[in-house]
Design an enzyme around this catalytic site. Structure first.
Site, PDB file in Angstrom:
ATOM      1  N   GLU C  35     -44.328 -38.787  17.541  1.00 55.04           N
ATOM      2  CA  GLU C  35     -43.384 -39.639  18.266  1.00 55.04           C
ATOM      3  C   GLU C  35     -44.097 -40.747  19.033  1.00 55.04           C
ATOM      4  O   GLU C  35     -43.573 -41.866  19.146  1.00 55.04           O
ATOM      5  CB  GLU C  35     -42.534 -38.788  19.215  1.00 55.04           C
ATOM      6  CG  GLU C  35     -41.737 -37.661  18.525  1.00 55.04           C
ATOM      7  CD  GLU C  35     -40.621 -38.185  17.616  1.00 55.04           C
ATOM      8  OE1 GLU C  35     -40.373 -39.404  17.612  1.00 55.04           O
ATOM      9  OE2 GLU C  35     -40.003 -37.377  16.904  1.00 55.04           O
ATOM     10  N   GLU C  64     -37.751 -43.255  20.364  1.00 57.18           N
ATOM     11  CA  GLU C  64     -38.917 -42.407  20.073  1.00 57.18           C
ATOM     12  C   GLU C  64     -39.536 -41.853  21.356  1.00 57.18           C
ATOM     13  O   GLU C  64     -40.045 -40.729  21.374  1.00 57.18           O
ATOM     14  CB  GLU C  64     -39.974 -43.160  19.274  1.00 57.18           C
ATOM     15  CG  GLU C  64     -39.496 -43.793  17.965  1.00 57.18           C
ATOM     16  CD  GLU C  64     -39.079 -42.806  16.881  1.00 57.18           C
ATOM     17  OE1 GLU C  64     -39.034 -41.590  17.152  1.00 57.18           O
ATOM     18  OE2 GLU C  64     -38.792 -43.268  15.760  1.00 57.18           O
ATOM     19  N   HIS C  67     -37.759 -38.871  22.249  1.00 61.64           N
ATOM     20  CA  HIS C  67     -38.181 -37.741  21.407  1.00 61.64           C
ATOM     21  C   HIS C  67     -39.526 -37.193  21.876  1.00 61.64           C
ATOM     22  O   HIS C  67     -39.762 -35.980  21.857  1.00 61.64           O
ATOM     23  CB  HIS C  67     -38.272 -38.185  19.948  1.00 61.64           C
ATOM     24  CG  HIS C  67     -36.946 -38.621  19.383  1.00 61.64           C
ATOM     25  ND1 HIS C  67     -36.820 -39.222  18.163  1.00 61.64           N
ATOM     26  CD2 HIS C  67     -35.693 -38.535  19.889  1.00 61.64           C
ATOM     27  CE1 HIS C  67     -35.548 -39.498  17.935  1.00 61.64           C
ATOM     28  NE2 HIS C  67     -34.839 -39.098  18.969  1.00 61.64           N
ATOM     29  N   GLU C 135     -41.034 -42.710   9.021  1.00 64.51           N
ATOM     30  CA  GLU C 135     -39.881 -41.856   9.312  1.00 64.51           C
ATOM     31  C   GLU C 135     -39.812 -40.689   8.321  1.00 64.51           C
ATOM     32  O   GLU C 135     -39.520 -39.555   8.706  1.00 64.51           O
ATOM     33  CB  GLU C 135     -38.580 -42.659   9.263  1.00 64.51           C
ATOM     34  CG  GLU C 135     -38.462 -43.728  10.360  1.00 64.51           C
ATOM     35  CD  GLU C 135     -38.363 -43.144  11.761  1.00 64.51           C
ATOM     36  OE1 GLU C 135     -37.995 -41.967  11.895  1.00 64.51           O
ATOM     37  OE2 GLU C 135     -38.668 -43.870  12.726  1.00 64.51           O
ATOM     38  N   GLU C 165     -34.827 -38.804  12.269  1.00 65.95           N
ATOM     39  CA  GLU C 165     -35.731 -39.513  11.352  1.00 65.95           C
ATOM     40  C   GLU C 165     -34.936 -40.061  10.168  1.00 65.95           C
ATOM     41  O   GLU C 165     -35.205 -41.162   9.676  1.00 65.95           O
ATOM     42  CB  GLU C 165     -36.849 -38.591  10.844  1.00 65.95           C
ATOM     43  CG  GLU C 165     -37.580 -37.762  11.897  1.00 65.95           C
ATOM     44  CD  GLU C 165     -38.345 -38.588  12.909  1.00 65.95           C
ATOM     45  OE1 GLU C 165     -38.514 -39.797  12.688  1.00 65.95           O
ATOM     46  OE2 GLU C 165     -38.774 -38.023  13.929  1.00 65.95           O
ATOM     47  N   HIS C 168     -33.101 -43.144  11.385  1.00 67.34           N
ATOM     48  CA  HIS C 168     -34.031 -44.273  11.580  1.00 67.34           C
ATOM     49  C   HIS C 168     -34.459 -44.857  10.237  1.00 67.34           C
ATOM     50  O   HIS C 168     -34.525 -46.085  10.074  1.00 67.34           O
ATOM     51  CB  HIS C 168     -35.266 -43.818  12.368  1.00 67.34           C
ATOM     52  CG  HIS C 168     -34.959 -43.453  13.784  1.00 67.34           C
ATOM     53  ND1 HIS C 168     -35.891 -42.903  14.628  1.00 67.34           N
ATOM     54  CD2 HIS C 168     -33.822 -43.562  14.514  1.00 67.34           C
ATOM     55  CE1 HIS C 168     -35.346 -42.690  15.816  1.00 67.34           C
ATOM     56  NE2 HIS C 168     -34.088 -43.070  15.769  1.00 67.34           N
TER      57      HIS C 168
END
Lengths: 72, 87, 189
Positions: C35, C64, C67, C135, C165, C168
């Protein structure tokens, strides 16, 4: 759970390989690989459900669990 | 914040997390779909809702944000725990 | 600038006291596809990409960091009450002798974080393809960690991160289309 978002293949096993064959090897092909540009107005989850699933749109939801566990 | 948080705190937090998550999803979506009018409408509606939830949480549990995006109590209560990774 | 909010993006729960899981999770803290690398990659690419996708890179890069905080929370919760003996039994004695239970940006094998994890070519297509790959690699890492973990609550949080992910990657794919076709200039649906 076996979904179409999971594919598998069987690696070649030589008689000289030391370990017993694993059988199938698995890999994910999640929905984003097929979506293209997201269309307008896709159905949505409720906010609570969206948080729990990790996406607002069911079209992208891809549950994952250990596929090798399931095999046993 | 009190040292042990009541169950209600976790419920409020999840309320905010759910609404904020919709906002994150719509933000990324709108970054690539800037012309989607109904998504913009939904975004603004949720933005309003998150303000109300934020205010409700802060009135009981102290500021959620810093640098003037939240009001402070007296004394300064930003540093009061527990922090998100501790709860 | 950035404004911190005293809130995790997703509630992180860990059921079992199993510090070994922290050893795996650190891959997503200081690893190549973790991340931190993701956040720094996107926020750095913003400066040399067409305006139309700067917003997206900013917003994904920012998510991110949320995360990263979730991963830190998992590691923190798994190690905070562990004695040196327990950490030794969990296979993280080598981390302990250097850091005690402090978090450190390294991967599961103990390799320290390095800027070379963060690609920046300056070519918008090359950089966005890099991001898509990043990703998918992060998604795969979450799968491998889930395969190693038997903690249902932890896996629930890891599934959330894996799903992010996917989203994204979707958005970066759309960004490529926008740069290719100047899409969404007009209403096309």
């Amino acid at each position: 759970m076996s979904s179409s978002n999971q594919k598998s293949y069987v690696p070649y096993h030589s008689p000289y390989d030391p370990c017993p064959p694993i059988g199938k090897k698995y890999y994910s092909t999640p929905p984003n690989l097929y979506m293209g540009f997201q269309p307008y107005n896709l159905p949505q989850y409720s906010p609570k459900e969206a948080l729990q699933k990790g996406t607002l749109w069911p079209a992208f939801y891809d549950y994952y669990e250990n596929p090798y566990e399931r095999r046993r | 914040m009190p040292s042990t948080l009541p169950e209600e705190f976790y419920q409020w937090m999840e309320e905010l997390q759910a609404v904020d998550f919709v906002l994150v999803e719509l933000t990324l979506y709108l970054d690539t779909h800037p012309q989607d009018q109904s998504a913009v409408q939904q975004f603004n509606q949720f933005a309003k809702q998150r303000k109300q939830i934020k205010r409700a949480i802060e009135s009981k549990y102290g500021p959620l944000q810093q640098y003037g995006n939240s009001y402070s109590g007296m004394p300064w209560n930003w540093s009061d725990g527990p922090w998100p990774w501790q709860v | 600038m950035w404004v911190y909010e005293k809130k995790l993006q997703y509630p992180v729960k860990v059921t079992s006291c199993n510090p070994t899981l922290a050893k795996y999770l650190i891959e997503q803290y200081g690893g190549a596809d973790g991340e931190l690398a993701a956040a720094l990659r996107y926020l750095n690419q913003r400066y040399t990409i067409p305006d139309k996708v700067i917003g997206l890179l900013t917003d994904i890069g920012t998510e991110e960091f949320a995360h990263l905080e979730m991963i830190a929370t998992m590691i923190y919760k798994l190690t905070k009450d562990a004695t040196p003996e327990q950490l030794k039994a969990a296979g993280i004695a080598d981390h302990y002798v250097n850091h005690d239970s402090a978090l450190f940006y390294h991967n599961a094998a103990g390799v320290p974080f390095t800027a070379s994890y963060i690609a920046a070519k300056g070519d918008p297509i090359a950089d966005l393809y890099e991001d898509i790959a990043a990703e998918e690699k992060a998604r795969a890492t979450y799968q491998w960690i889930i395969n190693m973990s038997d903690d249902p609550d932890l896996n629930d949080s890891l599934r959330f991160l894996r799903e992010r992910e996917i989203i994204h990657s979707q958005r970066f794919r759309e960004a490529v289309e926008i740069l290719k076709e100047e899409r969404d200039r007009k209403i096309f649906f």
